[in-house]
Design an enzyme around this catalytic site. Structure first.
Site, mmCIF file in Angstrom:
data_model
loop_
_atom_site.group_PDB
_atom_site.id
_atom_site.type_symbol
_atom_site.label_atom_id
_atom_site.label_comp_id
_atom_site.label_asym_id
_atom_site.label_seq_id
_atom_site.Cartn_x
_atom_site.Cartn_y
_atom_site.Cartn_z
ATOM 1 N N SER A 22 40.886 9.396 -4.535
ATOM 2 C CA SER A 22 40.944 8.461 -3.398
ATOM 3 C C SER A 22 40.668 9.175 -2.089
ATOM 4 C CB SER A 22 42.323 7.795 -3.360
ATOM 5 O OG SER A 22 43.350 8.777 -3.332
ATOM 6 N N ASN A 109 54.675 9.392 -4.435
ATOM 7 C CA ASN A 109 54.947 7.954 -4.382
ATOM 8 C C ASN A 109 55.674 7.545 -3.100
ATOM 9 O OD1 ASN A 109 53.774 8.120 -6.838
ATOM 10 N ND2 ASN A 109 55.600 7.602 -8.033
ATOM 11 N N THR A 154 38.435 -35.464 18.736
ATOM 12 C CA THR A 154 39.034 -35.456 17.397
ATOM 13 C C THR A 154 37.886 -35.847 16.464
ATOM 14 O OG1 THR A 154 39.668 -37.780 17.408
ATOM 15 C CG2 THR A 154 41.312 -36.222 18.238
ATOM 16 N N HIS A 155 37.884 -35.335 15.271
ATOM 17 C CA HIS A 155 36.783 -35.586 14.315
ATOM 18 C C HIS A 155 35.422 -35.177 14.888
ATOM 19 C CE1 HIS A 155 39.717 -38.166 12.136
ATOM 20 N NE2 HIS A 155 40.074 -38.513 13.356
ATOM 21 N N SER A 276 15.312 -13.702 18.499
ATOM 22 C CA SER A 276 14.758 -13.866 17.159
ATOM 23 C C SER A 276 13.509 -13.006 17.040
ATOM 24 C CB SER A 276 14.409 -15.343 16.953
ATOM 25 O OG SER A 276 13.405 -15.463 15.961
ATOM 26 N N LYS A 282 14.254 -18.000 21.444
ATOM 27 C CA LYS A 282 15.619 -18.070 20.941
ATOM 28 C C LYS A 282 16.604 -17.137 21.636
ATOM 29 C CE LYS A 282 16.707 -19.552 17.055
ATOM 30 N NZ LYS A 282 17.637 -20.616 16.711
ATOM 31 N N GLU A 289 28.949 -15.771 15.509
ATOM 32 C CA GLU A 289 28.685 -16.055 14.089
ATOM 33 C C GLU A 289 29.224 -14.942 13.190
ATOM 34 O OE1 GLU A 289 24.529 -17.792 13.413
ATOM 35 O OE2 GLU A 289 24.515 -17.142 15.493
ATOM 36 N N TYR A 316 56.432 2.624 -9.097
ATOM 37 C CA TYR A 316 55.055 2.925 -8.726
ATOM 38 C C TYR A 316 54.102 2.733 -9.901
ATOM 39 C CZ TYR A 316 50.877 5.257 -7.088
ATOM 40 O OH TYR A 316 49.579 5.516 -6.732
ATOM 41 N N GLN A 321 47.207 2.355 -5.400
ATOM 42 C CA GLN A 321 46.195 3.107 -4.652
ATOM 43 C C GLN A 321 45.126 2.166 -4.088
ATOM 44 O OE1 GLN A 321 45.016 7.178 -5.810
ATOM 45 N NE2 GLN A 321 43.037 6.295 -6.301
ATOM 46 N N LYS A 324 44.830 0.648 -0.024
ATOM 47 C CA LYS A 324 44.358 1.249 1.219
ATOM 48 C C LYS A 324 43.051 0.679 1.748
ATOM 49 C CE LYS A 324 45.855 5.065 -0.694
ATOM 50 N NZ LYS A 324 47.113 4.503 -1.242
HETATM 51 N N1 ARG Z 1 46.802 8.509 -4.188
HETATM 52 C C1 ARG Z 1 47.970 7.839 -4.620
HETATM 53 C C2 ARG Z 1 48.067 6.447 -3.999
HETATM 54 O O1 ARG Z 1 47.362 6.213 -3.104
HETATM 55 C C3 ARG Z 1 49.177 8.613 -4.259
HETATM 56 C C4 ARG Z 1 50.330 8.417 -5.161
HETATM 57 C C5 ARG Z 1 49.993 8.935 -6.490
HETATM 58 N N2 ARG Z 1 51.094 8.950 -7.343
HETATM 59 C C6 ARG Z 1 50.956 9.109 -8.670
HETATM 60 N N3 ARG Z 1 52.024 9.121 -9.361
HETATM 61 N N4 ARG Z 1 49.788 9.193 -9.253
HETATM 62 O O2 ARG Z 1 48.841 5.592 -4.434
#
Ligand code: ARG
Length: 461
Positions: A22, A109, A154-155, A276, A282, A289, A316, A321, A324
């Site tokens: 990651s 974790n 309205t509408h 355009s 244009k 948009e 966990y 992961q 993110k």
């Molecule tokens: N890269 C992991 C995440 O974003 C970190 C935690 C990983 N923990 C594990 N037990 N593999 O969640």
């Protein structure tokens, strides 16, 4: 060898390594990761788990790693999987085996849960700054156009006349609620999960409260299983961001409509429009948009994380992961859209005469005529029917209600007197709607005052 490689006899398959890794996206958390590690190491030193000297060497090493990552000098490796292990590896390369003590009493974790909270807390504050700037732009426009007569719909059909300032204040109200939601989300986000360990806390005498205070948290999370697997704080941010985007999208839609030749209410500044490649005439509202279009991404980010979370057993799981990229995308998208909307609004030209001309069309004073009759003791339902017939008559004659001669009006309702023309004028119709929250200039000015007070409460200015 991997940092966790002790019990393995074989290397990770190259595809699997790529699949797990990651670092390509969670490198973005390096500052939070290192801030958390510094607080953790300092506490381990105070608690006697590390010697003060060891803690100091680790902290100095972490600072130098941070410096090097910031300057792009440190190499972050896919093989080291994520930002947490990359930082630990870089640290150990610098300070030697004492670096390997940093992870005492901690797991990735609780570490990643901490990093994401720290990241989102800062981004929530940035999002609030951008919202505040947009709200200020709307309040300034509302003030400027407190007496700009405009059609209300309205509408998407002409309904009753309002002021343009009132229309802007509707958006200010939406964004103030967004500000409130972010403030609220931040409050619940602001607890430290560090000390939750992998799932079951730790046997070391960690001083969780101290670390939390050091990192400006309000306190520590209540349960170690929840501490490592909870992503409510991210979902609350995403939900608030989705609503911000929905509001921006509605505003964008109106900007798009209003800047069309058919409406002609506004002209966008050249700096916020595009041309355009084929049609020389244009001028397109692409910014609005795109904001409308990007709303879909943020909804997607929210639904993606909700779906990741659904059905996860405690505690966990690596599924987490996947939180993110959704969070990063929503942060970036919402902030970019908020940032551009304020100057786009500030620089557009408003065509007041055109708005007023349209506000006089479409029998938008029909309710006012019914109200006029109701004030003269005609039951409102009857008044509604009388005015409906007059609208029909005007439609046939191609004129407005106020163009009908008094005799014709009186033929429909004997209660009508010559004060009716004043009652039907655009200005009277709008000024009379001075109920709190209404479109009359004085009500709009009061609403602006109330909005400023709410801003102060939520944002401090
Ligand atoms: N890269 C992991 C995440 O974003 C970190 C935690 C990983 N923990 C594990 N037990 N593999 O969640």
């Amino acid at each position: 060898m991997k940092l966790w490689g002790g019990r393995f006899e074989k290397d990770t398959d190259a595809l699997a390594e790529d699949f797990h890794s990651s670092i390509s996206f969670d490198r973005r958390l390096y500052e939070q990761d290192i801030a958390g590690s510094i607080a953790h190491a300092a506490m381990l030193g105070r608690a006697g788990v590390l010697t003060p000297e060891e803690a100091e060497r680790i902290i100095a090493g972490l600072r130098s790693v941070r410096e090097d990552i910031a300057q792009g000098k440190a190499e972050l490796e896919k093989g080291a999987e994520d930002i947490h292990m990359n930082v630990e590896k870089l640290l150990t390369e610098r300070v030697g085996s004492v670096g390997k003590k940093l992870h005492t009493g901690r797991s990735r974790n609780d570490q990643v849960a901490l990093d994401l909270r720290l990241f989102l807390r800062a981004e929530t504050d940035k999002t609030k700054d951008l919202l505040a700037a947009l709200i200020q732009a709307l309040l300034a426009l509302a003030e400027e156009h407190a007496e700009t007569w405009a059609p209300g719909y309205t509408h998407l059909q002409k309904a009753q006349p309002i002021t343009l300032g009132h229309h802007f204040m509707a958006y200010a109200a939406m964004f103030l609620r967004d500000m409130d939601r972010l403030t609220d989300a931040r409050r619940r986000m602001n607890y430290s999960p560090l000390g939750s360990g992998a799932l079951a806390g730790t046997t070391f005498p960690l001083r969780r409260e101290e670390v939390a205070r050091e990192l400006d948290f309000a306190g520590v999370t209540l349960n170690s299983l929840d501490g490592v697997s909870d992503r409510d704080f991210a979902l609350e941010f995403l939900a608030a961001a989705a609503l911000v985007m929905m509001h921006l999208s509605r505003l964008s839609e109106e900007i798009i409509l209003w800047s069309s030749g058919e409406f002609g209410f506004i002209t966008l500044d050249d700096a916020y429009a595009t041309g355009s490649s084929i049609m020389p005439q244009k001028k397109n509202p692409d910014v609005a948009e795109l904001v409308r279009g990007k709303t879909g991404r943020v909804y997607g980010d929210l639904v993606a994380l909700l779906t990741v979370m659904k059905g996860l057993p405690l505690a966990y799981n690596k599924d987490l992961q996947e939180d993110k990229e959704s969070v990063f995308d929503a942060v970036d998208t919402a902030q970019k859209c908020l940032l551009i909307m304020a100057p786009l609004l500030r620089t557009m030209t408003v065509h007041k005469e055109r708005l007023a001309a349209e506000a006089k069309k479409g029998f938008m004073n029909a309710t006012d005529l019914a109200d006029y009759l109701a004030r003269k003791q005609v039951p409102f339902r009857e008044a509604h029917a009388i005015v409906g017939r007059l609208v029909l008559l005007c439609g046939q004659k191609g004129c407005a209600l106020e163009d009908l001669p008094l005799a014709e009006l009186q033929a429909a309702a004997a209660e009508i007197e010559d004060d009716v023309y004043d009652a039907l004028s655009l200005e009277t119709c709008v000024r009379a709607r001075r109920v709190p929250g209404g479109p009359a200039p004085e009500a709009v000015r009061e609403a602006i005052g109330a909005a400023r007070a709410e801003m102060k409460r939520l944002y401090g200015e």
